[in-house]
Design an enzyme around this catalytic site. Structure first.
Site, short mmCIF file in Angstrom:
data_model
loop_
_atom_site.label_atom_id
_atom_site.label_comp_id
_atom_site.label_asym_id
_atom_site.label_seq_id
_atom_site.Cartn_x
_atom_site.Cartn_y
_atom_site.Cartn_z
N PHE A 71 40.79 38.37 35.67
CA PHE A 71 40.74 37.99 37.09
C PHE A 71 40.45 39.17 38.01
O PHE A 71 40.81 39.13 39.19
CB PHE A 71 42.05 37.28 37.50
CG PHE A 71 42.40 36.11 36.61
CD1 PHE A 71 41.59 34.98 36.61
CD2 PHE A 71 43.49 36.14 35.77
CE1 PHE A 71 41.89 33.89 35.79
CE2 PHE A 71 43.79 35.07 34.94
CZ PHE A 71 42.99 33.95 34.95
N ARG B 211 39.35 38.26 41.71
CA ARG B 211 38.46 37.09 41.87
C ARG B 211 38.11 36.80 43.33
O ARG B 211 38.97 36.38 44.11
CB ARG B 211 39.16 35.89 41.22
CG ARG B 211 38.24 34.77 40.79
CD ARG B 211 39.03 33.75 40.01
NE ARG B 211 38.19 32.84 39.26
CZ ARG B 211 38.65 31.94 38.39
NH1 ARG B 211 39.94 31.83 38.17
NH2 ARG B 211 37.82 31.14 37.75
N GLU C 46 33.76 33.14 40.39
CA GLU C 46 34.56 33.39 41.59
C GLU C 46 34.39 32.37 42.72
O GLU C 46 35.38 32.06 43.40
CB GLU C 46 34.23 34.78 42.15
CG GLU C 46 34.60 35.92 41.24
CD GLU C 46 33.99 37.23 41.72
OE1 GLU C 46 32.77 37.42 41.55
OE2 GLU C 46 34.73 38.04 42.28
N GLU D 233 39.39 45.20 35.73
CA GLU D 233 38.09 45.83 35.98
C GLU D 233 38.23 47.35 36.00
O GLU D 233 37.50 48.05 35.30
CB GLU D 233 37.50 45.33 37.31
CG GLU D 233 36.12 45.92 37.59
CD GLU D 233 35.40 45.30 38.78
OE1 GLU D 233 35.72 44.16 39.16
OE2 GLU D 233 34.48 45.95 39.32
N PHE E 180 36.91 39.24 45.28
CA PHE E 180 36.61 40.64 45.57
C PHE E 180 36.37 40.90 47.06
O PHE E 180 35.34 41.41 47.45
CB PHE E 180 35.36 41.04 44.76
CG PHE E 180 35.20 42.51 44.51
CD1 PHE E 180 35.94 43.15 43.51
CD2 PHE E 180 34.30 43.27 45.23
CE1 PHE E 180 35.77 44.51 43.26
CE2 PHE E 180 34.13 44.64 44.99
CZ PHE E 180 34.87 45.26 44.00
N ARG F 94 32.32 43.56 50.55
CA ARG F 94 32.17 42.12 50.31
C ARG F 94 32.87 41.31 51.39
O ARG F 94 32.39 40.22 51.76
CB ARG F 94 32.66 41.74 48.90
CG ARG F 94 32.20 40.36 48.47
CD ARG F 94 32.49 40.07 47.01
NE ARG F 94 31.45 40.51 46.10
CZ ARG F 94 30.32 39.83 45.83
NH1 ARG F 94 30.11 38.65 46.40
NH2 ARG F 94 29.44 40.31 45.00
N ALA G 156 32.05 40.28 39.33
CA ALA G 156 31.15 39.77 40.36
C ALA G 156 30.48 38.46 39.91
O ALA G 156 29.38 38.15 40.37
CB ALA G 156 30.11 40.83 40.75
N GLN H 129 37.92 44.48 31.24
CA GLN H 129 36.65 43.89 31.66
C GLN H 129 35.54 44.94 31.64
O GLN H 129 34.39 44.61 31.87
CB GLN H 129 36.78 43.33 33.08
CG GLN H 129 37.75 42.17 33.22
CD GLN H 129 38.00 41.77 34.66
OE1 GLN H 129 39.14 41.75 35.11
NE2 GLN H 129 36.96 41.44 35.40
N1 MTE Z 1 38.35 32.70 34.07
C1 MTE Z 1 39.36 32.92 33.20
N2 MTE Z 1 39.75 31.91 32.41
N3 MTE Z 1 39.98 34.13 33.13
C2 MTE Z 1 39.61 35.18 33.95
O1 MTE Z 1 40.17 36.26 33.86
N4 MTE Z 1 38.10 35.96 35.75
C3 MTE Z 1 37.29 35.56 36.90
C4 MTE Z 1 36.27 34.50 36.48
N5 MTE Z 1 36.89 33.45 35.73
C5 MTE Z 1 38.55 34.96 34.88
C6 MTE Z 1 37.93 33.69 34.89
C7 MTE Z 1 36.58 36.66 37.54
S1 MTE Z 1 37.40 37.64 38.63
C8 MTE Z 1 35.24 36.89 37.32
S2 MTE Z 1 34.41 38.10 38.16
C9 MTE Z 1 34.48 36.10 36.34
O2 MTE Z 1 35.29 35.13 35.68
C10 MTE Z 1 33.88 37.05 35.32
O3 MTE Z 1 33.21 36.38 34.32
P1 MTE Z 1 31.71 35.81 34.47
O4 MTE Z 1 30.93 36.81 35.23
O5 MTE Z 1 31.28 35.67 33.07
O6 MTE Z 1 31.83 34.52 35.20
N1 HPA Z 2 32.43 42.52 42.46
C1 HPA Z 2 33.21 43.02 41.49
N2 HPA Z 2 33.25 44.29 41.19
C2 HPA Z 2 32.46 45.12 41.88
C3 HPA Z 2 31.63 44.66 42.90
C4 HPA Z 2 31.62 43.28 43.21
O1 HPA Z 2 30.91 42.82 44.10
N3 HPA Z 2 30.97 45.70 43.41
C5 HPA Z 2 31.39 46.78 42.73
N4 HPA Z 2 32.30 46.44 41.80
MO1 MOS Z 3 35.97 39.58 39.23
S1 MOS Z 3 37.16 40.17 40.79
O1 MOS Z 3 34.59 40.39 39.99
O2 MOS Z 3 36.50 40.70 38.06
#
Ligand code: MTE
Ligand code: HPA
Ligand code: MOS
Length: 773
Positions: free
Chosen positions: A238, A352, A723, A242, A354, A320, A521, A207
């Protein structure tokens, strides 16, 4: 820049368009790193991992492994030419253990061989010389010993001691909440390809390509400009990808640098589960003071979070938690403290939500307890505590709640879920059914959108328009299945008013867009969508000037529509305009950059405006509980989620469904279990139970709140979705509590996850209450 600028008709943004790879996902034609054709000479790597939770590492003997056919070498800390560091925030977090191993699964060395199985077999042949030390495995034990990886964090507002001393009612409790494995389908993987002059190309399932680039460079002792990290897609992240991918990519790149050969490293599920971090399990000790209506006067919470062996992202995860302990409720006097407990278990990481889920399940337990103690309707207790005119709109961390949709969302979900009718029906059922009990619960969420570290809230994008009118799009965000790529492509297609398939989606690459933040995030589309919008808008402005000259009209007359550029009754194709602009030597490429406005955070006082805006949602869940076996099932869930003006409601619905089920898994069936020696015994699908398709509620009514553009200037007034709905899964756990409460009438003693064992214990306890009564 004006996001509401005139775009004649929105044709692409706001449409429920399929994920760009959906058909290829299903056909098996979407390529993941392990599907890439291997270059000749490719080596495969496997880790040598510590079998003990805590010990002194005196050394190892790799001679037997090295003697095996096809083994290329074994490397460890002393072989790292640069720095032995992979920490996302702090230094001192080593890739390879140096003199101490501090959790089972700690990386000690990497073995490379000509094929995957040989590498794994060779890794097992490395003889370790470890002197066992006493491990600390329990978070409360770590807290007693003052064993932490970071100093405590505190959010303090008002005078909580005074509020508790004068409150008409005071209740307290302790909640244990488990961790969670990410269980992405694609385990961690990297493929490192050495180039000339010390260059290294790393394909990483990450990520955070920039962090992989920087740590690979650091490990190899190179400048960042010698390393490129690319990722087309992940098979799920997920949060687990990260910070953790640097471990795998770092090892693969080390082998590639040492041997001059490409090196692929893919973790088996067991190694993935023991060597990389998970969601933090917590213990929360809480005490609340309330008035007769259940209104919170003061709340004191002490969290013990399992950091594991080192900090990783535990600091911001706890931040958080502390900024989500209010959830949707005004708390005039608050003291929220978070301890980052150091244990001899794998370092926990982003997952997810966090830290948000741990804060929200805590306050929801507090609310549920208040209601049951005072014999009030839990939803009425929620309602009297919602942020609003009657309570207040200031969070304990100093951000004002300006876009409150709590009453709107919760009233609507209660109505569509037919709460009143079903409440009566379930009570009637429970009155005559001692064995199968049913439960019903509603909960709201308010989730803050932005990285809580302000500097991370920035993104870049690169847009090229080619002479045939086709468009190339690159940005810093990564695709993990969440549909980010299609959303950002929709934004660009919308700006130019071309068909979506004219926009080519490309792999994330540090050489194209530099210095990016993790896609995390939930900010992926907010940040990268806006950066791409800015890049595309800048190119379009230059093209419009050319069109106006061509048609000899004012620029305002020029209209882009359906792949053509119009001036009154005349038009040319978008491609013709691109050619014309080129002939006039106009730049058809642009790098956009976006930084979220309005946000700030003071990590010392723990006050500020960390979030650009809040996302709201609510869920009603109904469960059945078998009081003889402890099994539970969610029978129906109704969800209403605020996503502003959605960029792609089809993707968003999928995100809501997936997040809810993943959240439900966290609070019901997913249990991480370590033995007394600190060995994780839940290391695969046979021992670690994630929800399956049959666990999805048979009645699953998911809706998006209609017609509620974001009051903040986000990309096309959308809101983040990744999330927030995970925390709605907590409603299933609250419904299980409700079912158990129907037995004895008291406050259920239930921890999370509510596994059959935990439910049975709670049922026994409730029956005890019933007998006492
Ligand atoms: N959806 C799918 N299908 N697979 C993933 O790994 N990760 C989640 C969410 N949805 C995830 C997911 C997490 S932890 C985050 S922070 C967000 O997607 C990140 O993507 P976005 O910021 O584009 O929503
Ligand atoms: N979400 C996910 N990753 C992060 C964050 C957060 O709020 N802050 C720092 N790393
Ligand atoms: Mo999502 S836990 O912020 O990768």
């Amino acid at each position: 820049m004006n996001i509401d600028a005139k775009i004649v008709h929105r044709s692409i943004v706001g449409k429920g368009i399929a994920h760009d790879s959906a058909a290829r996902h299903v056909a098996g034609e979407a390529n993941y790193i392990d599907d890439m054709p291997e270059l000749p000479g490719t080596l495969h790597a496997a880790f040598v991992l510590s079998p003990v939770a805590h010990g002194k590492l005196n050394g190892f003997d790799a001679s037997e492994a090295l003697a095996m056919d096809g083994v290329a070498g074994v490397w460890a800390a002393k072989d790292v030419p640069g720095h032995n560091e992979v920490g996302p925030i702090l230094n001192g977090e080593t890739l390879f253990a140096e003199d101490i191993v501090d959790h089972e699964g700690r990386v000690i060395a990497v073995v490379a061989a000509q094929d995957f199985e040989t590498a794994y077999r060779a890794a097992k042949k490395v003889k370790l010389d470890i002197e066992k030390l006493e491990p600390v495995l329990d978070i409360e034990e770590a807290h007693r010993r003052k064993s932490y990886v970071l100093p405590p964090q505190e959010v303090i507002e008002g005078d909580v001691d005074k509020a508790l001393a004068s409150a008409p009612h005071v209740f307290s409790g302790k909640l244990h909440m488990g961790g969670q494995d990410h269980f992405y389908l694609e385990t961690h993987i990297a493929y490192a390809i050495p180039g000339e002059n010390g260059e290294m190309l790393v394909h990483s399932s990450t990520q955070h390509p920039t962090e992989v680039q920087h740590h690979v460079a650091g490990i190899l002792g190179l400048h960042a400009n010698a390393v490129e990290c690319q990722v087309r897609r992940m098979g799920g992240g997920f949060g687990g990808k990260e910070s953790q991918p640097t471990i795998i990519a770092g090892a693969a790149a080390l082998v590639a640098a040492k041997t001059g050969k490409p090196c692929k490293m893919r973790l088996k599920r067991r190694d993935d589960m023991i060597a990389t971090g998970k969601r933090h399990d917590y213990v929360a000790n809480w005490k609340v003071g309330v008035d007769g209506r259940g209104r919170i006067l003061g709340l004191d919470v002490e969290y013990l979070a399992r950091a594991g062996n080192l900090p990783d992202l535990t600091g911001p995860v706890i931040t958080r938690t502390l900024t989500h302990t209010d959830n949707s409720y005004f708390i005039p006097n608050a003291r929220f403290i978070g301890h980052a407990c150091k244990t001899n278990t794998v370092s926990n990481t982003a997952f997810r939500g966090f830290g948000g889920p741990q804060g929200i399940i805590t306050i929801e337990t507090v609310i549920d307890t208040i209601a049951r103690e005072l014999r009030l309707d839990p939803n009425a207790v929620r309602a009297v505590n919602y942020y609003g005119d009657e309570t207040g709109d200031m969070t304990p961390y100093g951000q004002k709640v300006e876009d409150n949709r709590l009453v709107e969302v919760t009233d609507a979900v209660l109505a569509s879920a037919e709460w009143q009718y079903r409440r009566a029906e379930i009570d009637a059922h429970n009155a005559t059914n001692p064995v199968i009990r049913r439960g019903l619960a509603m909960m709201p969420i308010k989730f803050g959108i932005s990285f809580n570290l302000t500097s991370l809230n920035q993104a870049g994008a690169l847009v090229h328009v080619y002479l045939d009118g086709s468009i190339f799009l690159n940005h810093g965000g990564t695709e993990m299945g969440q549909g980010l790529f299609v959303k950002v492509a929709q934004v660009v297609a919308e700006v130019f008013q071309v068909e979506l398939d004219m926009v080519r989606i490309s792999s994330t690459a540090t050489g194209k867009v530099p210095n990016t933040s993790a896609t995390a995030a939930s900010t992926g589309s907010d940040l990268n969508g806006m950066a791409a919008f800015k890049a595309a808008t800048a190119i379009k402005a230059r093209m419009t000037k050319v069109a106006a000259e061509h048609f000899d009209v004012e620029e305002e007359v020029i209209v882009y529509r359906e792949g053509r550029v119009h001036a009154d009754n005349h038009s040319i194709s978008f491609g013709e305009l691109a050619k014309m602009a080129w002939a006039k030597r106009v730049q058809l490429s642009e790098a956009g950059h976006y930084a979220t406005p309005k946000i700030h955070w003071d990590g010392k006082t723990m006050k500020g405006r960390p979030f650009f805006y809040f996302s709201y949602g609510a869920a009603v869940a109904e469960v059945a509980v078998d009081t003889l076996t402890g099994e539970t099932r969610c029978l129906r869930a109704d969800i209403l989620q605020d996503v502003g003006s959605p960029l792609n409601p089809a993707i968003d619905l999928g995100q809501i469904e997936g997040a809810f089920v993943q959240g439900m898994g966290w609070v019901t069936c997913e249990e991480l279990w370590w033995d007394k020696a600190g060995k994780l015994r839940t290391v695969g699908p046979s021992t670690y139970k994630i929800p399956g398709s049959r666990d999805v509620p048979p009645q699953f009514n998911v809706r998006i709140l209609d017609n509620v553009p974001n009051r903040e200037e986000t990309v096309f007034r959308s809101k983040a979705i990744g999330e927030p709905p995970l925390m709605l899964g907590i409603s299933v756990w609250l419904a299980i509590r409700d079912a158990i409460a129907s037995i004895g009438g008291g406050v259920p003693q239930l921890d999370s996850p509510a596994t059959p064992e935990a439910v049975l214990r709670s049922v026994q306890d409730a029956k005890g209450h019933a007998n006492d009564a």
